[in-house]
Scaffold this active site. Structure first.
Site, mmCIF file in Angstrom:
data_model
loop_
_atom_site.group_PDB
_atom_site.id
_atom_site.type_symbol
_atom_site.label_atom_id
_atom_site.label_comp_id
_atom_site.label_asym_id
_atom_site.label_seq_id
_atom_site.Cartn_x
_atom_site.Cartn_y
_atom_site.Cartn_z
ATOM 1 N N CYS A 27 -1.025 -7.779 -3.457
ATOM 2 C CA CYS A 27 -1.846 -6.933 -2.585
ATOM 3 C C CYS A 27 -3.247 -7.501 -2.398
ATOM 4 C CB CYS A 27 -1.912 -5.511 -3.137
ATOM 5 S SG CYS A 27 -0.275 -4.800 -3.335
ATOM 6 N N CYS B 46 -1.442 8.760 -3.717
ATOM 7 C CA CYS B 46 -0.877 7.412 -3.530
ATOM 8 C C CYS B 46 -1.134 6.898 -2.119
ATOM 9 C CB CYS B 46 0.637 7.449 -3.754
ATOM 10 S SG CYS B 46 1.137 8.130 -5.342
ATOM 11 N N SER B 47 -1.410 5.617 -2.004
ATOM 12 C CA SER B 47 -1.518 5.000 -0.680
ATOM 13 C C SER B 47 -0.111 4.816 -0.117
ATOM 14 C CB SER B 47 -2.243 3.659 -0.766
ATOM 15 O OG SER B 47 -1.540 2.760 -1.583
ATOM 16 N N ILE C 246 2.991 3.145 2.569
ATOM 17 C CA ILE C 246 3.573 1.906 3.120
ATOM 18 C C ILE C 246 3.112 1.840 4.577
ATOM 19 C CG2 ILE C 246 5.791 0.885 3.796
ATOM 20 C CD1 ILE C 246 5.373 0.881 0.790
ATOM 21 N N LYS D 70 -5.751 4.581 0.868
ATOM 22 C CA LYS D 70 -5.136 5.896 0.784
ATOM 23 C C LYS D 70 -4.853 6.494 2.166
ATOM 24 C CE LYS D 70 -3.648 9.822 -0.268
ATOM 25 N NZ LYS D 70 -2.850 9.669 0.971
ATOM 26 N N HIS E 157 -2.142 0.857 3.917
ATOM 27 C CA HIS E 157 -2.171 -0.315 3.030
ATOM 28 C C HIS E 157 -1.063 -1.318 3.390
ATOM 29 C CE1 HIS E 157 -2.617 -2.872 -0.368
ATOM 30 N NE2 HIS E 157 -1.879 -2.222 -1.236
#
Lengths: 389, 389
Positions: free
Chosen positions: B87, B209-210, B212, B334, B338
């Site tokens: 990442c 959570c971020s 997809i 977030k 991402h």
């Protein structure tokens, strides 16, 4: 144009071959331990690690190889990244390392090329390798032997190149590999054996093709200033490091009897270094197929177009026979092996050892100037380095 | 230590989100066309392309993305390579581009971060993402939400950090994203909504959570000398670009309430630039999970250990409320999304736009100094850039 330049102060290749008993981490440890030892250098002197590798993510599920190897090699907090450009990944990692030194940001950098290929099913490896090509080629099922076979046919038609002349590339490179204890194939072969080997993609036969290989190669780069502190090992300067690209697929190129990216990269490398093709004593070139070495000789300006095949066949680039450049003293990709991410780094190690008088049985006498030529895919990426003692 | 330095002369983000209708090549074309247009620059002025991308090989079978995008973007013969560090791939590509300019080898470089993630089965994406972690973690089935949950638990125990405080990171970042037309999630949320969202890996809930994401980001870098010829667009200088690593797996770290690589990289970045945490007006930090932003605030020296969570909850890093650094004006990972290889480049684009007064509704008044913080895996790689108008 090239900043402060960079010095290779150490370079080591692992044994290349089917290394089922060794993990990637052990393979890397082995070459790095030896490279550091020869340079009289401690691990914590390495400030950055550039890892050239192509297939690990696709085949083993392990990406993030910069941090992975920085940890495995005990290089705490070092900067690290993976560089990928198919079979040119190693050469590109060396280019990135060279620029990192030239920038002044780091004065000691490690470039590690590594690939494990023989642990996986051949079909999976072939599929993963096709990640280097265009989607049109993948859809057509045109694997790399097929693409280089098209280049070979075009070269035969345009210049009268023969299958025997291509075979002579493999004969020379197996001869050189017979003198290299780290090579995958050390058996000497004849033109007849190449000609009688099974056809893979006509006109290319099995013995015209480089193998699937496991291997690791490492060079330690230093700034000129810092290199003075490491006088234990021989030093070789990288005079120029250049990269050029072309279309990913063969179908969109104007010409397939030449690799345009290699022509561009080498012209720039000669210009930046002030070296001419005639000055080069040793060259490691990307002979993934025998035709590729013939084309490389012409792209790099060693021979006029159409003259390389007969020159190679008559021994003009062979150790002990050549009066000019000696090519692929390691055995090349063909006979020393082709662990894709390692190859570009391995070429630099071989030239470093030649220019340092460390090449043993395969030493070219009085070698002062060397060149490496690393290609990704069917020529979409080309990386050239010129080195001098 | 940083050579001649580099100037960002243009920076563009695509819309982030589920972009099923757009191919990677069209996504790249869109941002590159706009970035070149704003800089008043022609394609053939780009000498090298650094592509930050993680998953293409594993998910789509296409590797060799340097040459791939050089061709697609019409950059004939440009040098090109892919840079990968999970990442942190985008941040690493920016670091490589910065060093390339600093070396003097190139004076105009493009850094493209790109990832397509939503076209694939979620299980395949989750598996491919685990390529960032250690094999022990993969064998244990410890995915990234689980690893960051462990970090959150440790931070809660050590500093009394609460789930509501973590939730407040998401609330702030969704608020910022509501002002960003390119963000994936533009809905404002409340702490109650975060607290009631389904548990993913306790104490982390869905809204911690971020997501997809698909997206692409590009910056054009120029040498200081060359930048003078491109006066149409605002210029922002990269004062320092640093990378550090740590162990791949959480289990081998001394401390998991901090990311040591981020501490190392940011200390060096501050030192090289002469900037202190208190000088920074805007920061884009790697909030892959809400706890990650809290830890980042402490690692980067914006707040003492244990103080960041309550500071964020009280609005000290929020647009319109902050009197110090404003954090993740884009919406962060977030809420802006991402797309892993794009993220590090996107952060630089957001800071470039902030420092240039181009940030629209989310503009931080009089922003002069900015920072980006991009992390790979659970902290094995960290990349920090400090930028100044």
């Amino acid at each position: 144009m090239n900043g402060t330049g960079a010095i290779i102060i150490s370079g080591i290749n692992s044994k290349f071959g089917e290394l089922w008993q060794v993990s990637p981490r052990d393979l890397a440890q082995e070459v790095v331990r030896e490279a550091l030892m020869r340079a009289g250098m401690k691990r914590d002197e390495i400030q950055a690690v550039y890892v050239g590798s192509m297939l690990s993510g696709s085949l083993s599920g392990q990406d993030h190889l910069g941090a992975f190897f920085a940890e495995e090699l005990g290089l705490p907090k070092a900067a690290a990244m993976r560089v990928e450009g198919a079979c040119a990944s190693g050469g590109l990692a060396l280019h990135a390392g060279f620029l990192a030194i030239s920038s002044g940001a780091y004065d000691t950098v490690m470039v590690l090329g590594i690939e494990k290929m023989t642990d996986y099913k051949p079909d999976d490896v072939a599929r993963a390798l096709m990640g280097a090509g265009s989607d049109m080629e993948r859809e057509a099922g045109a694997t790399f032997p097929a693409l280089y076979a098209l280049m070979a046919r075009a070269h035969m038609e345009k210049y009268g190149t023969t299958e025997e002349e291509m075979a002579s590339v493999a004969v020379k490179n197996h001869y050189h590999a017979s003198l290299n204890s780290h090579a995958q194939f050390r058996n000497r072969i004849t033109i007849e054996q190449v000609m009688k080997s099974p056809v893979v993609a006509s006109p290319l036969k099995l013995l015209d093709c480089s193998p699937i290989t496991d291997g690791a190669s490492v060079v330690i780069l230093s700034s000129k200033k810092r290199a003075k502190k490491h006088s234990r090992s021989p030093h070789v300067e990288i005079l120029s490091s250049t990269v050029a690209t072309d279309t990913l697929g063969l179908g969109t190129r104007e010409e397939i009897t030449s690799i345009g990216a290699a022509v561009s990269a080498s012209r720039k490398a000669y210009e930046l270094s002030g070296i001419s093709p005639g000055d080069v004593d040793v060259a490691e070139v990307h002979d993934c197929f025998t035709i590729a070495e013939i084309i490389a000789m012409e792209d790099l300006g060693f021979f006029p177009r159409g003259d390389a095949a007969s020159a190679i066949m008559s021994g003009k680039t062979m150790l002990g026979k050549s009066r000019g450049v000696v090519v692929n003293t390691s055995g090349g990709l063909k006979a020393a092996g082709h662990p894709v991410g390692a190859t570009g780094v391995k070429q630099a190690v071989e030239v470093y050892q030649q220019l340092s008088g460390l090449a043993g049985n395969k030493q070219v006498k009085n070698a002062r100037t060397g060149l490496t030529h690393n290609v990704g895919g069917s020529g979409a990426t080309a990386v050239v380095h010129i080195l001098k003692k």
